[in-house]
Design a protein around this motif. Structure first.
Motif, PDB file in Angstrom:
ATOM      1  N   THR A 190       6.519  43.846  22.795  1.00  0.00           N
ATOM      2  CA  THR A 190       5.579  44.750  23.464  1.00  0.00           C
ATOM      3  C   THR A 190       5.204  44.202  24.840  1.00  0.00           C
ATOM      4  N   THR A 191       4.576  45.047  25.640  1.00  0.00           N
ATOM      5  CA  THR A 191       4.194  44.634  26.991  1.00  0.00           C
ATOM      6  C   THR A 191       2.884  43.859  27.012  1.00  0.00           C
ATOM      7  N   ASP A 239      16.063  52.743  22.357  1.00  0.00           N
ATOM      8  CA  ASP A 239      15.068  53.186  23.345  1.00  0.00           C
ATOM      9  C   ASP A 239      14.212  54.327  22.802  1.00  0.00           C
ATOM     10  N   CYS A 242      11.731  52.971  20.268  1.00  0.00           N
ATOM     11  CA  CYS A 242      10.612  52.313  20.950  1.00  0.00           C
ATOM     12  C   CYS A 242       9.604  53.333  21.471  1.00  0.00           C
ATOM     13  N   LYS A 243      10.105  54.438  22.030  1.00  0.00           N
ATOM     14  CA  LYS A 243       9.214  55.478  22.547  1.00  0.00           C
ATOM     15  C   LYS A 243       8.401  56.110  21.421  1.00  0.00           C
ATOM     16  N   THR A 246       5.775  53.652  20.366  1.00  0.00           N
ATOM     17  CA  THR A 246       4.753  53.549  21.410  1.00  0.00           C
ATOM     18  C   THR A 246       3.735  54.675  21.284  1.00  0.00           C
ATOM     19  N   CYS A 247       4.199  55.867  20.935  1.00  0.00           N
ATOM     20  CA  CYS A 247       3.290  57.014  20.773  1.00  0.00           C
ATOM     21  C   CYS A 247       2.262  56.756  19.673  1.00  0.00           C
ATOM     22  N   SER A 250      -0.106  53.825  21.271  1.00  0.00           N
ATOM     23  CA  SER A 250      -0.423  53.852  22.700  1.00  0.00           C
ATOM     24  C   SER A 250      -1.915  53.730  22.996  1.00  0.00           C
ATOM     25  N   SER A 254      -0.063  48.684  22.962  1.00  0.00           N
ATOM     26  CA  SER A 254       0.693  48.669  24.210  1.00  0.00           C
ATOM     27  C   SER A 254       2.055  49.314  24.009  1.00  0.00           C
ATOM     28  N   GLU A 255       2.841  49.289  25.062  1.00  0.00           N
ATOM     29  CA  GLU A 255       4.174  49.884  25.018  1.00  0.00           C
ATOM     30  C   GLU A 255       5.147  48.978  24.266  1.00  0.00           C
ATOM     31  N   VAL A 256       5.994  49.591  23.444  1.00  0.00           N
ATOM     32  CA  VAL A 256       7.053  48.871  22.745  1.00  0.00           C
ATOM     33  C   VAL A 256       8.314  48.963  23.594  1.00  0.00           C
ATOM     34  N   VAL A 257       8.893  47.817  23.943  1.00  0.00           N
ATOM     35  CA  VAL A 257      10.026  47.823  24.877  1.00  0.00           C
ATOM     36  C   VAL A 257      11.340  47.365  24.245  1.00  0.00           C
TER      37      VAL A 257
END
Length: 397
Positions: A190-191, A239, A242-243, A246-247, A250, A254-257
């Protein structure tokens, strides 16, 4: 080959029992493992949340420092919430603890236990051993392998998992409840740093948990979904996965990368109707499986191992037959008294958050409000879950 005790299954609970017996008794112990030896520790997406009680077991067996050196992360806080915004959290400070628990990779524990067991001449692990027959006699159990080996034991311990060969051949009936769900497990990056917080969001489709790992930006994912939806998420490109994740987090994280090592596992609740028979005892997943939402499966298995060790050790001290039904029934009563409320509690939590009827929603919201309003009650349940309760085996105290 004659042994005092044969443990079928070289997973963590079985190896823990074997090590305890090797350190404190002169019994000859054989561990039969169907898989190959874990000669080198390899990173794995499957982790366990180790409670304080389980930590004490490993410390008393002298392996905690070695486990700690492999791959471990303490968590000091737990945050839980649902889609409606209802939430509850737990802090180690309010329980006067340094940590609520520890996230450990399963293979790390298994590797350390295997290494420790090699120091004892009374215990031996037989790898790549496939059993094909079990015969019950009055004074022993006979186990036959596909290579023609025959093991004789005064006591056989079934630690061979949810699909237990020993349980099946001993004709022990299994109560099973299929959740029609799968758990997707993976390691994600994550970020933002996880800050030693274990997070769990209860969605309509099932709970999603993020468990902190030793790298501050990496967490272990356990995402429960209905079987059909789990397949759809497993088929997503990294990808897109991860999106989607992230939803979910969020607003709270944080964002999952990055996602690595995605696997999925069918979920069901199982309970053997008998814990023991003459010269046979079940422990761990061979005895019970529970939903992963509370992270208690491994800890229940470790307490099984610690309790059975204590029963065997006490029987030896009093010159009793440790494989007799009379002795093993003490183990059965003890574990039922501890495992039953834990299993029922986990199932109750799952049903409470899964149901969306107005009445159940009101009960859920009211329950969370009561726990948040009365810290003493909340802390009681938290201490129980992390292994601070009465009636534990001596190894876990």
């Amino acid at each position: 080959m004659k042994h005092d005790i044969v443990i079928v299954g070289g997973g963590v609970p079985g190896l823990t029992l074997a090590l305890a017996l090797a350190q404190s008794t002169s019994l000859s112990v054989a561990v039969l493992e169907a898989r190959d030896c874990v000669r080198l520790f390899k990173r794995d997406a499957r982790v366990s949340a180790i409670t304080q009680a389980s930590k004490r077991i490993f410390k008393k067996l002298g392996v905690w420092s070695a486990i700690h050196a492999q791959a471990i992360q303490s968590f000091t806080r737990i945050e839980c919430w649902d889609e409606a915004g209802n939430e509850i959290d737990f802090h180690c400070e309010t329980l006067a603890m340094s940590a609520l628990g520890y996230i450990v990779e399963n293979q790390a524990i298994q590797f350390v236990l295997q290494e420790a067991l090699q120091s004892y001449c009374t215990a031996q692990i037989f790898y790549s051993t496939k059993l094909i027959a079990l015969h019950e006699k009055e004074d022993a159990i006979m186990l036959s392998t596909d290579t023609g080996q025959v093991f004789h034991a005064k006591l056989v311990v079934a630690a061979d998992g949810a699909m237990s060969f020993v349980r099946e051949r001993a004709q022990i009936i299994l109560d099973k409840k299929d959740y029609n769900e799968e758990a997707i497990v993976a390691t994600i990056t994550t970020t933002a740093m996880h800050e030693q917080i274990a997070r769990q969001c209860f969605l309509k489709t099932g709970p999603v948990a993020l468990l902190p790992l030793s790298d501050s930006y990496r967490t272990s994912l356990v995402w429960t979904l209905p079987t059909a939806e789990a397949k759809q998420y497993m088929d997503l490109k990294p990808d897109d996965f991860c999106k989607a994740l992230t939803c979910v987090f969020s607003k709270r994280f944080s964002e999952v990368v990055v996602v690595e090592g995605r696997q999925s596992f069918r979920l069901c609740k199982q309970q053997a109707q008998q814990c023991v028979k003459p010269r046979i005892a079940l422990l761990g997943d061979a005895l019970h499986t529970v939903h992963p939402l509370a992270g208690q499966g491994m800890n229940m298995g470790l307490l099984d191992a610690a309790a059975l060790f204590e029963i065997i050790h006490t029987a030896i001290a009093h010159h009793r037959d440790f494989g007799s039904h009379a002795v093993l029934r003490r183990y059965a009563r003890w574990r039922k008294a501890d495992n039953f409320p834990m299993s029922v509690g986990i199932d109750w939590i799952k049903q409470l958050f899964a149901a969306n009827t107005p009445v159940i929603s009101l009960v859920r919201v009211s329950g969370l409000q009561i726990l948040n309003r009365f810290p003493t009650i909340k802390n009681y349940f938290a201490r129980y879950a992390v292994g601070e309760r009465n009636g534990l085996p001596k190894l876990a105290q």
